[in-house]
Design a protein around this motif. Structure first.
Motif, PDB file in Angstrom:
ATOM      1  N   PRO A  37       0.815  -1.227   0.000  1.00  0.00           N
ATOM      2  CA  PRO A  37       0.000   0.000   0.000  1.00  0.00           C
ATOM      3  C   PRO A  37       0.841   1.265   0.000  1.00  0.00           C
ATOM      4  N   ILE A  38       2.019   1.222   0.613  1.00  0.00           N
ATOM      5  CA  ILE A  38       2.872   2.417   0.626  1.00  0.00           C
ATOM      6  C   ILE A  38       3.397   2.705  -0.769  1.00  0.00           C
ATOM      7  N   LEU A  39       3.884   1.671  -1.464  1.00  0.00           N
ATOM      8  CA  LEU A  39       4.365   1.876  -2.831  1.00  0.00           C
ATOM      9  C   LEU A  39       3.229   2.316  -3.754  1.00  0.00           C
ATOM     10  N   GLN A  40       2.044   1.764  -3.550  1.00  0.00           N
ATOM     11  CA  GLN A  40       0.889   2.185  -4.350  1.00  0.00           C
ATOM     12  C   GLN A  40       0.580   3.661  -4.098  1.00  0.00           C
ATOM     13  N   ARG A  41       0.642   4.063  -2.846  1.00  0.00           N
ATOM     14  CA  ARG A  41       0.377   5.464  -2.487  1.00  0.00           C
ATOM     15  C   ARG A  41       1.424   6.392  -3.123  1.00  0.00           C
ATOM     16  N   ILE A  42       2.681   5.992  -3.063  1.00  0.00           N
ATOM     17  CA  ILE A  42       3.752   6.798  -3.645  1.00  0.00           C
ATOM     18  C   ILE A  42       3.573   6.910  -5.158  1.00  0.00           C
ATOM     19  N   ALA A  43       3.219   5.783  -5.796  1.00  0.00           N
ATOM     20  CA  ALA A  43       3.027   5.786  -7.248  1.00  0.00           C
ATOM     21  C   ALA A  43       1.870   6.700  -7.646  1.00  0.00           C
ATOM     22  N   GLU A  44       0.801   6.662  -6.884  1.00  0.00           N
ATOM     23  CA  GLU A  44      -0.370   7.506  -7.203  1.00  0.00           C
ATOM     24  C   GLU A  44      -0.046   8.986  -7.033  1.00  0.00           C
ATOM     25  N   ARG A  45       0.721   9.306  -5.997  1.00  0.00           N
ATOM     26  CA  ARG A  45       1.098  10.706  -5.755  1.00  0.00           C
ATOM     27  C   ARG A  45       2.206  11.168  -6.693  1.00  0.00           C
ATOM     28  N   ASN A  46       2.939  10.183  -7.248  1.00  0.00           N
ATOM     29  CA  ASN A  46       4.181  10.454  -7.980  1.00  0.00           C
ATOM     30  C   ASN A  46       5.148  11.241  -7.100  1.00  0.00           C
ATOM     31  N   ALA A  47       5.114  10.934  -5.810  1.00  0.00           N
ATOM     32  CA  ALA A  47       5.983  11.630  -4.851  1.00  0.00           C
ATOM     33  C   ALA A  47       6.153  10.773  -3.601  1.00  0.00           C
ATOM     34  N   LEU A  48       7.337  10.843  -3.033  1.00  0.00           N
ATOM     35  CA  LEU A  48       7.618  10.193  -1.752  1.00  0.00           C
ATOM     36  C   LEU A  48       7.835  11.289  -0.720  1.00  0.00           C
ATOM     37  N   THR A  49       7.188  11.150   0.419  1.00  0.00           N
ATOM     38  CA  THR A  49       7.248  12.195   1.440  1.00  0.00           C
ATOM     39  C   THR A  49       8.187  11.801   2.578  1.00  0.00           C
ATOM     40  N   ILE A  50       9.155  12.653   2.839  1.00  0.00           N
ATOM     41  CA  ILE A  50      10.135  12.450   3.904  1.00  0.00           C
ATOM     42  C   ILE A  50       9.830  13.402   5.053  1.00  0.00           C
ATOM     43  N   GLY A  51       9.749  12.869   6.247  1.00  0.00           N
ATOM     44  CA  GLY A  51       9.632  13.693   7.442  1.00  0.00           C
ATOM     45  C   GLY A  51      11.010  13.973   8.006  1.00  0.00           C
ATOM     46  N   HIS A  52      11.299  15.212   8.310  1.00  0.00           N
ATOM     47  CA  HIS A  52      12.644  15.585   8.750  1.00  0.00           C
ATOM     48  C   HIS A  52      12.567  16.524   9.951  1.00  0.00           C
ATOM     49  N   ARG A  53      13.659  16.559  10.704  1.00  0.00           N
ATOM     50  CA  ARG A  53      13.783  17.527  11.794  1.00  0.00           C
ATOM     51  C   ARG A  53      14.332  18.837  11.227  1.00  0.00           C
ATOM     52  N   GLU A  54      14.073  19.925  11.924  1.00  0.00           N
ATOM     53  CA  GLU A  54      14.502  21.236  11.429  1.00  0.00           C
ATOM     54  C   GLU A  54      15.865  21.674  11.974  1.00  0.00           C
ATOM     55  N   ALA A  55      16.287  21.113  13.102  1.00  0.00           N
ATOM     56  CA  ALA A  55      17.528  21.607  13.706  1.00  0.00           C
ATOM     57  C   ALA A  55      18.316  20.515  14.427  1.00  0.00           C
ATOM     58  N   PRO A  90      12.095   7.340 -12.472  1.00  0.00           N
ATOM     59  CA  PRO A  90      13.320   8.083 -12.149  1.00  0.00           C
ATOM     60  C   PRO A  90      13.063   9.541 -11.786  1.00  0.00           C
ATOM     61  N   GLY A  91      11.921  10.081 -12.222  1.00  0.00           N
ATOM     62  CA  GLY A  91      11.606  11.475 -11.911  1.00  0.00           C
ATOM     63  C   GLY A  91      10.711  11.639 -10.702  1.00  0.00           C
ATOM     64  N   LEU A  92      10.617  10.605  -9.861  1.00  0.00           N
ATOM     65  CA  LEU A  92       9.761  10.665  -8.673  1.00  0.00           C
ATOM     66  C   LEU A  92      10.132  11.872  -7.804  1.00  0.00           C
ATOM     67  N   GLN A  93       9.132  12.631  -7.409  1.00  0.00           N
ATOM     68  CA  GLN A  93       9.372  13.815  -6.596  1.00  0.00           C
ATOM     69  C   GLN A  93       9.603  13.435  -5.133  1.00  0.00           C
ATOM     70  N   ILE A  94      10.321  14.306  -4.429  1.00  0.00           N
ATOM     71  CA  ILE A  94      10.509  14.142  -2.990  1.00  0.00           C
ATOM     72  C   ILE A  94       9.891  15.346  -2.299  1.00  0.00           C
ATOM     73  N   ASN A  95       8.940  15.083  -1.436  1.00  0.00           N
ATOM     74  CA  ASN A  95       8.336  16.137  -0.623  1.00  0.00           C
ATOM     75  C   ASN A  95       8.907  16.063   0.790  1.00  0.00           C
ATOM     76  N   TYR A  96       9.246  17.202   1.355  1.00  0.00           N
ATOM     77  CA  TYR A  96       9.800  17.250   2.705  1.00  0.00           C
ATOM     78  C   TYR A  96       8.795  17.905   3.656  1.00  0.00           C
ATOM     79  N   VAL A  97       8.559  17.237   4.774  1.00  0.00           N
ATOM     80  CA  VAL A  97       7.636  17.749   5.783  1.00  0.00           C
ATOM     81  C   VAL A  97       8.365  17.838   7.125  1.00  0.00           C
ATOM     82  N   PRO A  98       8.451  19.032   7.730  1.00  0.00           N
ATOM     83  CA  PRO A  98       9.106  19.140   9.047  1.00  0.00           C
ATOM     84  C   PRO A  98       8.281  18.439  10.124  1.00  0.00           C
ATOM     85  N   ILE A  99       8.976  17.790  11.046  1.00  0.00           N
ATOM     86  CA  ILE A  99       8.316  17.049  12.122  1.00  0.00           C
ATOM     87  C   ILE A  99       8.958  17.402  13.454  1.00  0.00           C
ATOM     88  N   ASN A 100       8.284  17.016  14.529  1.00  0.00           N
ATOM     89  CA  ASN A 100       8.833  17.184  15.873  1.00  0.00           C
ATOM     90  C   ASN A 100       8.511  15.947  16.698  1.00  0.00           C
TER      91      ASN A 100
END
Length: 299
Positions: A37-55, A90-100
């Motif tokens: 389901p995760i790969l299906q979700r990524i394929a549908e969005r054409n993007a993979l979302t990464i959660g990252h810290r800010e500091a 190969p052109g899959l987008q990367i979305n970055y979301v700040p997390i805490n």
């Protein structure tokens, strides 16, 4: 580090590895989205979302050019490359979301984030909510002291004043040792890492008990005088960092585990450690090198 603590950490490490590695790892890598389901979700969005810290330097943070960088992020980007290949995008987008610390688990659990790339400790309790990658960093409670103070272990601080972050696992471990060994240590609460370190630098406490990795970085980059602070003592807790992913997707967990195993096997994880921690003068700990070797599963 004592042989007992080394043995305890190794035992805990092996237990965590068993949980972190997907039970379907022995199956073939497959192609496309499969039943994931995760790969299906990524394929549908054409993007993979990464959660990252800010500091959380140098693990996961936003640099001066507003770019998301860090040791944890670089490891996650290897997973991204594997996902691109798996999906043929190969052109899959990367979305970055700040997390805490408050929202990181819910955002992974509900699928908002595909990969959480920060400083999250892999614990049994958290396995009830999310899944984890193999372990990529190991830390634990240690002591920040003034260089030359003579303090080497927590027992040396009997009758002294030690700062902690209220409600932290560091406080819990120190309090347990204090009570169990009757050290008569006086605990002083600090609101954050910076204040705890400042209390040491201004001689208002004799030590600051906190996450060893974080205070090593602080001592290397933010001390009032270079070399004036040191991190000492054995690990009083065992805190292994892993990447969080959504539960219930063994196919995606297999892909993540395979990428990490290959990264460990090729020596790339150690190279990334040197890239991010080397400039700070922080050498890789033997127990982390052992973790890389243990998790470098054969193909």
């Amino acid at each position: 580090m004592s042989k007992f603590v080394q043995g305890l950490a190794a035992t805990s490490l092996l237990g965590a590895l068993v949980l972190a590695i997907s039970p379907s790892l022995a199956q073939g890598a497959g192609s496309g989205t499969g039943t994931s389901p995760i790969l299906q979700r990524i394929a549908e969005r054409n993007a993979l979302t990464i959660g990252h810290r800010e500091a959380s330097v140098p693990y996961s943070y936003i640099d001066r050019e507003q770019k998301v960088e860090g040791y944890s992020v670089d490891l996650c980007l290897k997973v991204v490359e594997a996902v691109k290949e798996r999906l043929g995008k190969p052109g899959l987008q990367i979305n970055y979301v700040p997390i805490n610390t408050t929202n990181r688990i819910p955002l992974v659990a509900n699928g908002t984030i595909d990969l959480e790339c920060g400083t999250t400790t892999n614990t049994l309790a958290r396995h009830e909510q999310v899944a984890f990658s193999p372990i990529f960093y190991i830390t634990g409670t240690q002591l920040l002291v003034k260089t030359g103070s003579g303090f080497k272990e927590v027992e040396d601080l009997a009758g002294k004043r030690v700062a902690v972050l209220q409600g932290s696992s560091n406080e819990q471990s120190l309090r347990a040792l204090n009570d169990g060994k009757k050290l008569n240590i006086s605990l002083v609460y600090a609101k954050d890492l910076g204040e705890g370190a400042l209390l040491v630098e201004t001689d208002r406490v004799d030590a600051f008990a906190a996450d060893g990795g974080q205070i090593k970085v602080y001592a290397a980059t933010r001390a009032q005088r270079k070399g004036s602070l040191s991190v000492v003592g054995r690990l009083l807790t065992y805190d292994p960092y892993s990447v969080m992913i959504q539960r219930g997707d063994p196919e995606f967990a297999q892909l993540v585990s395979r990428v990490f195993a290959e990264t460990f096997r090729a020596g790339e994880a150690e190279q990334l450690y040197a890239k991010w921690f080397g400039p700070l003068g922080i050498e890789i700990d033997p127990i982390l090198k052992a973790a890389f070797e243990i998790q470098a599963l054969p193909r």
